[in-house]
Design an enzyme around this catalytic site. Structure first.
Site, PDB file in Angstrom:
ATOM      1  N   HIS A   1       0.811  -1.210   0.000  1.00  0.00           N
ATOM      2  CA  HIS A   1       0.000   0.000   0.000  1.00  0.00           C
ATOM      3  C   HIS A   1       0.850   1.268   0.000  1.00  0.00           C
ATOM      4  CE1 HIS A   1      -4.273  -1.386   0.646  1.00  0.00           C
ATOM      5  NE2 HIS A   1      -3.592  -2.517   0.599  1.00  0.00           N
TER       6      HIS A   1
ATOM      7  N   SER B   1       0.355  -1.147  -6.339  1.00  0.00           N
ATOM      8  CA  SER B   1       0.416  -2.426  -7.046  1.00  0.00           C
ATOM      9  C   SER B   1       1.059  -2.270  -8.421  1.00  0.00           C
ATOM     10  CB  SER B   1      -0.993  -2.996  -7.216  1.00  0.00           C
ATOM     11  OG  SER B   1      -1.570  -3.305  -5.971  1.00  0.00           O
TER      12      SER B   1
ATOM     13  N   LYS C   1     -14.402  -8.404  -7.945  1.00  0.00           N
ATOM     14  CA  LYS C   1     -13.584  -9.326  -8.747  1.00  0.00           C
ATOM     15  C   LYS C   1     -12.922 -10.380  -7.867  1.00  0.00           C
ATOM     16  CE  LYS C   1     -10.515  -9.235 -12.727  1.00  0.00           C
ATOM     17  NZ  LYS C   1      -9.907  -8.377 -13.750  1.00  0.00           N
ATOM     18  N   ASP C   2     -12.418  -9.959  -6.694  1.00  0.00           N
ATOM     19  CA  ASP C   2     -11.837 -10.921  -5.756  1.00  0.00           C
ATOM     20  C   ASP C   2     -12.897 -11.899  -5.260  1.00  0.00           C
ATOM     21  OD1 ASP C   2      -9.281  -9.958  -5.950  1.00  0.00           O
ATOM     22  OD2 ASP C   2      -9.353  -8.769  -4.108  1.00  0.00           O
TER      23      ASP C   2
ATOM     24  N   GLU D   1       6.256 -33.973   0.640  1.00  0.00           N
ATOM     25  CA  GLU D   1       5.024 -33.531   0.002  1.00  0.00           C
ATOM     26  C   GLU D   1       5.336 -32.921  -1.367  1.00  0.00           C
ATOM     27  OE1 GLU D   1       1.275 -33.311   2.054  1.00  0.00           O
ATOM     28  OE2 GLU D   1       2.491 -34.974   1.302  1.00  0.00           O
TER      29      GLU D   1
END
Length: 423
Positions: free
Chosen positions: A217, A221, A245-246, A289
């Site tokens: 922030h 971005s 959208k998220d 894994e």
């Protein structure tokens, strides 16, 4: 308004009363409401939010599992079986937690891939990238310790093999192994150490995630074009555009997660880990894994034990210095034709390492692992620094808005590739 109170803009009397005394709602509105974000985000930018959701799921289910788990070598396996059979919805909580680890790594690996493809590690976001790599390292440590807790065959022997690697470190190696074990073999003190750290580290991850988001922030971005917004026409408020959208991404993600949990909960597990740990019986093929397999392949590709350990940790360490290895002034691989194909080949190479890591340590897998390891490091240490000097990038769009309105590609007659402006 009384002296010392914050000037709140909220009309709800309760919210306003709280916000005047502790302006948390103003902060949330600023950081997640009106916060300006580039208008050209694609769905790869959903994966940061998905990682946050997954972290919350893992912490919540882990807290409930701890209520019924017993960290003792004589009781751990049976306590897990009791969770599965006798605890109300214990099977669901455990399957969500167990498969949540795999889903977490899938989300974070895609998040890292997106950052590498679109150049999100470049200035001014170097610290943001470094904090992300720290989160990835903490995830790996947490997942490894969690895999030991069921105390099955693969849990025990995986812990034995991996912790023994530290003995290759000169001078202090054996002392480190003894400290990890809490004795002279993998036993009850080891399980207690791993249980304690597995419960603690997710909260450490949460703290680093907070720093990661704070750094985001401050610098803002990145975006698919890799160019900085030049004005309000290039940005949108985070809410409602990207919260919606998220939300779409989260719904799709939870559907995939639910399908895995309810229809194939053991698909990503190893059958030997459903057998109680037995120090006298070594599994025919010890594998970690799936999300550790690329680094396990790098470890086995080097015949020298110390060399293998250094290469394995170096595969992560090289990510810390990636912002300084790639000196190209252009961020996004969309405008770097040679680097794009080199990176896509690196992506395929990563999956080749993953495949080889799950195969026995024999030919041809050892040779393939060595070739794939060579390209893994060559991409970072040779190809990227060289391309920064010799590659001719495509012309960059003049602005995000113009590129969006013309379809997202390079703008005809746009500005030639030039060094990135500071944010």
């Amino acid at each position: 308004m009384a002296s010392g109170l914050h000037d709140s803009s909220f009309t709800n009397p309760v919210v306003r009363w709280i916000d005047q005394r502790m302006p948390v709602f103003t902060m949330l509105q600023k950081e997640y409401g009106t916060f300006p974000t580039p208008r050209n985000f694609n769905y790869f930018w959903n994966f940061g939010a998905l990682a946050m959701i997954n972290l919350v799921i893992m912490i919540a289910t882990g807290i409930f599992l701890v209520m019924n788990y017993t960290p003792h070598t004589a009781l751990a396996f049976e306590s897990v079986e009791r969770i599965m059979r006798d605890v109300n919805y214990g099977w669901l909580i455990r399957y969500v937690h167990m498969n949540g680890a795999s889903m977490f790594f899938i989300v974070v690996l895609v998040h890292v891939w997106r950052g590498m493809y679109y150049g999100s590690y470049k200035a001014p976001r170097e610290l943001l990238w470094i904090l992300g790599v720290v989160i990835f390292l903490l995830m790996m440590a947490t997942a490894f310790m969690g895999y030991v807790l069921p105390w099955g065959q693969m849990s025990f022997w995986g812990a034995t093999v991996i912790t023994n690697l530290f003995s290759a470190i000169p001078v202090v190696g054996n002392a480190i192994v003894t400290l990890l074990w809490g004795g002279f073999s993998v036993d009850n003190p080891t399980l207690n150490r791993f249980f304690s750290l597995h419960y603690l580290l997710p909260f450490v991850i949460f703290g680093v995630v907070f720093l990661h988001v704070a750094a985001l922030h401050i610098t803002g971005s990145n975006n698919p074009l890799g160019i900085e917004p030049k004005g309000p026409q290039d940005t949108l408020p985070f809410h409602p555009y990207y919260t919606v959208k998220d939300s779409v991404g989260i719904v799709v993600y939870l559907i995939v997660f639910a399908v895995l949990v309810f229809f194939a909960p053991n698909y990503l597990g190893h059958p030997d880990n459903y057998i109680p740990a037995n120090p006298l019986v070594t599994p025919a093929h010890i594998v970690p894994e799936w999300y550790f397999l690329p680094f396990y392949a790098i470890l086995r590709a080097v015949p020298n034990k110390l060399g293998g350990v250094l290469m394995m940790f170096g595969a992560i360490a090289v990510l810390f210095v990636l912002p300084w290895l790639d000196r190209s002034p252009v961020r996004s691989m969309r405008f770097r034709p040679i680097a794009k194909w080199a990176f896509l080949l690196w992506t395929v190479n990563f999956f080749v390492l993953m495949y080889c890591g799950g195969m026995p340590a024999e030919e041809p897998y050892v040779t393939i692992s060595r070739l794939a390891t060579a390209y893994y490091f060559a991409y970072f240490l040779v190809i990227l620094p060289l391309l920064a000097k010799v590659e001719r990038p495509l012309p960059l769009p003049e602005s995000i808005a113009k590129a969006v309105l013309r379809g997202g590609g390079p703008v005809p007659g746009g500005a030639a590739a030039k060094p990135m402006e500071k944010a």
